[in-house]
Design a protein around this motif. Structure first.
Motif: not given
Length: 86
Positions: A79-86
């Protein structure tokens, strides 16, 4: 158990390789593990552990549901990495 930085690296690799989607799941379920390998770290989630099953609907020529089992800490890293890419 891997540390936070390692889990985030594994989550990033899972997203980049296409092993896990980078979008919000259509459904998320939680419960005891079923012995399936975690989609982030590869370690099976036992019945004594909590897992999330994240589900993504597929459209187009091959409709259906893609399901992934993840450990709770791995889900948080994803979730953290997915949102950081967003």
């Amino acid at each position: 158990m891997p540390d936070e930085a390692r889990l985030r690296e594994q989550a990033t690799a899972a997203i980049q390789s296409g092993k896990l989607p980078s979008r919000t799941p259509d459904r998320t379920w939680g419960g005891p593990g079923v012995g399936a390998a975690c989609a982030v770290c590869g370690v099976p989630v036992t019945r004594e552990q909590l897992e999330f099953e994240i589900q993504f609907a597929r459209d187009g020529d091959n409709p259906g549901l893609d399901k992934y089992h993840v450990q709770v800490r791995c889900f948080a890293a994803w979730e953290f990495e997915r949102n950081a890419r967003g």
